[in-house]
Scaffold this motif. Structure first.
Motif, short mmCIF file in Angstrom:
data_model
loop_
_atom_site.label_atom_id
_atom_site.label_comp_id
_atom_site.label_asym_id
_atom_site.label_seq_id
_atom_site.Cartn_x
_atom_site.Cartn_y
_atom_site.Cartn_z
N VAL A 88 -3.68 41.32 2.75
CA VAL A 88 -4.84 41.73 3.58
C VAL A 88 -6.10 41.89 2.30
CG1 VAL A 88 -5.80 43.62 5.07
CG2 VAL A 88 -3.17 42.97 5.10
N ALA A 89 -5.63 42.38 1.12
CA ALA A 89 -6.74 42.39 0.27
C ALA A 89 -7.41 41.31 -0.24
CB ALA A 89 -6.12 43.32 -0.80
N ALA A 90 -6.48 40.22 -0.47
CA ALA A 90 -6.94 38.93 -0.80
C ALA A 90 -7.88 38.40 0.33
CB ALA A 90 -5.79 38.09 -1.03
N LEU A 91 -7.32 38.37 1.34
CA LEU A 91 -8.09 38.02 2.75
C LEU A 91 -9.63 38.61 2.77
CD1 LEU A 91 -5.34 37.61 5.68
CD2 LEU A 91 -6.77 35.60 4.05
N HIS A 92 -9.51 39.74 2.66
CA HIS A 92 -10.78 40.70 2.72
C HIS A 92 -11.78 40.07 1.52
CE1 HIS A 92 -10.95 44.00 5.32
NE2 HIS A 92 -9.94 44.12 5.29
N ALA A 93 -11.08 39.85 0.42
CA ALA A 93 -12.18 39.51 -0.85
C ALA A 93 -12.55 38.13 -0.52
CB ALA A 93 -11.30 39.45 -2.03
N GLN A 94 -11.80 37.17 -0.13
CA GLN A 94 -12.00 35.82 0.55
C GLN A 94 -13.31 35.65 1.44
OE1 GLN A 94 -10.36 32.43 -0.63
NE2 GLN A 94 -10.26 33.63 -2.45
N MET A 95 -13.03 36.49 2.50
CA MET A 95 -14.01 36.68 3.41
C MET A 95 -15.39 37.20 2.86
SD MET A 95 -12.00 38.26 6.91
CE MET A 95 -10.92 36.90 7.95
N GLU A 96 -15.23 38.21 1.91
CA GLU A 96 -16.67 38.59 1.64
C GLU A 96 -17.40 37.63 0.71
OE1 GLU A 96 -18.17 42.17 -1.49
OE2 GLU A 96 -16.03 41.57 -1.64
N VAL A 97 -16.68 36.68 0.15
CA VAL A 97 -17.33 35.55 -0.73
C VAL A 97 -18.05 34.53 0.42
CG1 VAL A 97 -16.96 33.45 -1.90
CG2 VAL A 97 -15.88 35.62 -2.71
N ALA A 98 -17.05 34.30 1.24
CA ALA A 98 -17.42 33.22 2.30
C ALA A 98 -18.60 33.73 3.19
CB ALA A 98 -16.29 32.84 3.20
N GLN A 99 -18.68 34.96 3.51
CA GLN A 99 -19.72 35.69 4.38
C GLN A 99 -20.99 35.66 3.62
OE1 GLN A 99 -19.55 36.42 8.00
NE2 GLN A 99 -21.67 36.37 7.26
N THR A 100 -20.78 36.07 2.26
CA THR A 100 -21.93 35.96 1.52
C THR A 100 -22.76 34.75 1.20
OG1 THR A 100 -20.91 37.83 -0.10
CG2 THR A 100 -22.72 36.41 -1.14
N ILE A 101 -21.88 33.69 1.26
CA ILE A 101 -22.43 32.32 1.34
C ILE A 101 -23.23 31.80 2.58
CG2 ILE A 101 -22.23 29.65 1.26
CD1 ILE A 101 -19.49 30.50 -0.76
N LEU A 102 -22.67 32.15 3.53
CA LEU A 102 -23.15 31.98 4.93
C LEU A 102 -24.63 32.96 5.28
CD1 LEU A 102 -19.90 32.03 7.07
CD2 LEU A 102 -21.41 29.92 6.69
N SER A 103 -24.22 34.19 4.90
CA SER A 103 -25.66 35.05 4.82
C SER A 103 -26.67 34.65 3.95
CB SER A 103 -25.26 36.34 4.53
OG SER A 103 -24.27 36.73 5.78
N GLY A 104 -26.05 34.04 2.76
CA GLY A 104 -27.17 33.61 1.81
C GLY A 104 -27.96 32.51 2.34
N LEU A 105 -27.48 31.61 3.13
CA LEU A 105 -27.97 30.44 3.67
C LEU A 105 -28.99 30.86 4.70
CD1 LEU A 105 -25.25 27.64 3.06
CD2 LEU A 105 -27.37 27.82 1.78
N GLY A 106 -28.89 31.80 5.46
CA GLY A 106 -29.62 32.21 6.62
C GLY A 106 -28.96 32.30 7.82
N TYR A 107 -27.54 31.94 7.92
CA TYR A 107 -26.73 31.98 9.02
C TYR A 107 -26.70 33.60 9.39
CZ TYR A 107 -25.81 26.95 8.41
OH TYR A 107 -25.98 25.77 8.20
N THR A 108 -27.21 33.89 10.68
CA THR A 108 -27.09 35.16 11.32
C THR A 108 -25.77 35.59 11.64
OG1 THR A 108 -28.15 34.83 13.13
CG2 THR A 108 -29.68 35.51 11.51
N GLY A 109 -25.42 36.63 11.90
CA GLY A 109 -24.25 37.18 12.47
C GLY A 109 -23.02 37.30 11.55
N VAL A 110 -22.02 37.95 11.90
CA VAL A 110 -20.52 37.89 11.37
C VAL A 110 -19.62 36.96 11.70
CG1 VAL A 110 -18.71 39.67 10.79
CG2 VAL A 110 -20.94 40.56 11.29
N HIS A 111 -19.23 36.08 10.76
CA HIS A 111 -18.68 34.79 10.94
C HIS A 111 -17.08 34.91 10.77
CE1 HIS A 111 -22.70 33.22 10.14
NE2 HIS A 111 -22.57 32.33 10.82
#
Length: 699
Positions: A468-491
């Motif tokens: 669960v901790a590993a999935l949280h960490a991976q999701m944080e990285v992926a969401q940071t990339i998506l948000s950084g590119l301007g994609y809105t919302g929680v993916h």
């Protein structure tokens, strides 16, 4: 080869009619699909006819899977047979009328070919089982299982109400028990703590009769808290010699195929214990369930070898220094271990969770069964078929085969039976995995590039905390990339549920996030870094807010290396330590270069640097500069004071002279440090020759 689909609306309880058959058939690239109402009963001949050919047959019913499989076996059918659940996953929810695109998507995914076979891991069990625990539990189960298994018992304590009867199975006693191994190859060690050795005891009761404190029970163990050391029992035992209060050899061991651990606290505390180890403790119902499973584990067994390991890509260690330990830290089965500069995965202990492949930054560990390309193909097929059938705002729910699938089925049935639960939303498509930890940012970002507006992962009590901790960490990285590119919302999100009601609540919170207007068409690459590059490139090309650089959280697999030029001596230790060729030198001059695309942020360069001149900065550089070598530090070469040949750097020689000038071995020859290796040898030999001539002249 084509596929024949057999779709049933389950006695008209799902909104599947002729019009839906046209819609689904069109999305699957064919004509209208006939919709049955009683495929498992009155219309079973239609199914039997489909079995006459050699084409794949996909049956949209898992309720009657056993019946359909039995019919195929009776007909000796050679047609490949697959099953898919469209009832609990959509047809029985509140949004069932809008779930036709989802049903088409699930049917299309079911028609995909099975993953290619991989090497297997073999187990062999002859049924030699060790039951561990207190007498009142262990002896009772030994009597029950003794007719089906080759039983041995290891008592952790005696019990006044129990009695050892005729010697129908070996009985030991001990404490400080250690268990290692796996199905068919368990090694157990323990210490013989009680004065009575049950292996030697004849159970004649002589010791029981003479003990004045009644400290010996009928399991022939001495309660040392009652014993006053009269040693009457030793005399009564006589030449049998089973009782020894001064026993020096206390270490015992044995090999077993199966372990039935009835201790209050399990001996093995792993979240994923090895196959063949069962620890129900004092839970009677769990004891009964595990005992049944125990009796079924006799014979030869095999499982896929779930992982591939590419040593050349591994960033675990170099030159005795340890860098990345992500796979070791996350494995709940302790199947991954340190092995010199590499890691070692024990295939017998591996349970196929895939967490090690998910957290591996370099792709050195890859999931083999199914391969990333297989899962990527399923995701692409689901999302593209869903869109062809008219579906919008597609979302995915990833879940495990066991408890996850059970909750999915429960939700669908309760939504139909009680009506108080909503069931699956029409736009959320379930994707069953061997384990939820087997997917990471490469698959998630690819799925979003394919058009998934949200990816949720169902977490149950079966999933280890480190997963669960590993999935949280991976999701944080992926969401940071998506948000950084301007994609809105929680993916991306986790749904933690233990009941169908909790899953229902979690599904209702899924909201679509922004995705690229143009869907990606590429197939996912087998290599992790290549897959990420394809996905990120597509996401950036169609990004609402194109940027050149995104700051990432600590632990991300991308980033740059910062070098303190004042401290760096260009010794190139970091170049030798870098496993990914991100740091390189220049053969023509003292120069440290860096290719950011190759860096996995393993930290080996930082740990290897003798001057502590290196630090890591996690980020994602999105320009072509990431692929080009940049100079981190450089210096003019130092020239040999004898032959003028360039070697080393001025700063390196200056540091060396400063540190060694006061050392007795160098004080008289300090200029030799300023010479190239060849000239040093010449100077040493010349000095030696001169000393010999001088010595000869003296004599």
């Amino acid at each position: 080869m084509s596929t024949e689909f057999k779709v049933c609306n389950c006695n008209r309880t799902m909104p599947l009619d002729a019009q839906a058959g046209v819609q689904i058939g069109s999305a699957l690239g064919g004509g209208a699909l006939p919709i049955h109402s009683e495929l498992c009963r009155r219309e079973v001949t239609s199914y039997m006819k489909a079995l006459d050919g050699v084409d794949d047959v996909v049956v949209a019913c898992t309720q009657e899977r056993s019946l359909f499989a039995e019919i195929a076996q009776q007909k000796n059918s050679v047609a490949p047979l697959r099953f898919v659940n469209i009832r609990e996953t959509g047809g029985w929810g509140r949004e069932a009328k809008n779930s036709i695109p989802k049903m088409a998507a699930l049917l299309a995914a079911a028609a995909l070919p099975e993953p290619e076979p991989v090497p297997t891991v073999a187990y062999q069990s002859s049924g030699h089982a060790l039951i561990i625990g207190p007498a009142e539990r262990a002896l009772a189960w030994a009597q029950r299982l003794g007719t089906q298994l080759d039983i041995s018992v290891l008592l952790t304590k005696g019990a006044a109400g129990e009695m050892l009867q005729e010697r129908s199975f070996p009985v030991f006693s001990g404490e400080r028990i250690a268990v290692s191994g796996w199905l068919g190859a368990f090694a157990v060690q323990w210490q013989q703590a009680n004065p009575i050795d049950l292996e030697a005891c004849t159970r004649c009761n002589a010791c029981v009769d003479v003990c004045p404190e009644n400290a010996i029970d009928l399991t022939y163990q001495i309660d040392l808290s009652k014993c006053k050391s009269h040693r009457d029992c030793v005399k009564a035992c006589g030449t049998i010699g089973a009782i020894d209060f001064a026993r020096s050899m206390t270490q015992r061991s044995g090999d077993f195929d199966l372990i039935f651990d009835l201790s209050d606290a399990p001996i093995l505390t792993l979240h994923q214990p090895p196959q063949g180890y069962f620890a129900p403790g004092s839970n009677v119902q769990q004891q009964m369930d595990d005992a049944l499973r125990l009796t079924q584990m006799v014979g030869e067994f095999s499982k896929p070898k779930f992982f591939l390991y590419k040593e050349k890509l591994c960033a675990h260690g170099r030159n005795g220094k340890v860098g990345c330990t992500s796979c070791i830290d996350v494995c709940s089965a302790e199947a991954v271990s340190h092995h010199g500069d590499q890691i070692k995965v024990n295939p017998n202990l591996c349970v196929g969770c895939g967490a090690c492949t998910t957290v591996c930054p370099s792709g050195a560990l890859a999931y083999a069964y199914p391969r990333v390309s297989d899962t990527g193909s399923r995701i692409k097929t689901i999302l593209s078929t869903y869109a062809k059938a008219g579906g919008t705002q597609a979302a995915l729910l990833l879940h495990n085969q066991e408890r996850g699938a059970e909750l999915v089925n429960q939700l669908g049935r309760l939504a139909r039976a009680e009506g108080r639960l909503k069931g699956f939303p029409a736009h959320v498509m379930p994707l069953e995995l061997h384990h939820i930890a087997s997917t990471g940012i490469d698959l998630w970002l690819t799925a979003i590039a394919y058009g998934a507006t949200h990816i949720s992962i169902l977490v149950t009590s079966q999933d280890a905390p480190q997963y669960v901790a590993a999935l949280h960490a991976q999701m944080e990285v992926a969401q940071t990339i998506l948000s950084g590119l301007g994609y809105t919302g929680v993916h991306l999100s986790l749904i933690q549920a233990q009941t169908a009601a909790q899953l229902d609540t979690g599904l209702s919170t899924i909201q679509p996030a922004q995705v690229p207007q143009q869907r990606a068409l590429f197939n996912i690459a087998a290599d992790k870094r290549s897959a990420l590059e394809l996905a990120i490139d597509h996401l950036r090309t169609h990004a609402p807010q194109p940027v050149d650089e995104i700051a990432l959280p600590a632990g991300a697999p991308y980033g740059m290396v910062m070098v303190n030029k004042d401290s760096c001596t260009l010794c190139m230790s970091c170049v030798g330590a870098c496993p990914e060729s991100a740091l390189t030198d220049n053969a023509n001059m003292p120069q440290l270069r860096f290719i950011e695309k190759n860096c996995v942020q393993c930290g080996l360069c930082e740990k290897t640097c003798p001057e502590n001149a290196i630090s890591l900065v996690p980020r994602l550089l999105l320009t072509d500069a990431a692929k080009q070598a940049v100079v981190l530090n450089e210096a003019q070469p130092f020239h040999c004071i004898s032959c003028q040949k360039p070697f080393g750097t001025a700063q390196m020689i200056e540091n060396m002279v400063s540190k060694l000038s006061l050392h007795g071995a160098f004080a008289g020859n300090i200029d030799r440090l300023k010479m190239c290796p060849d000239c040093r040898v010449v100077d040493m030999m010349a000095n030696k020759q001169e000393a010999v001539i001088t010595d000869l002249k003296r004599h």
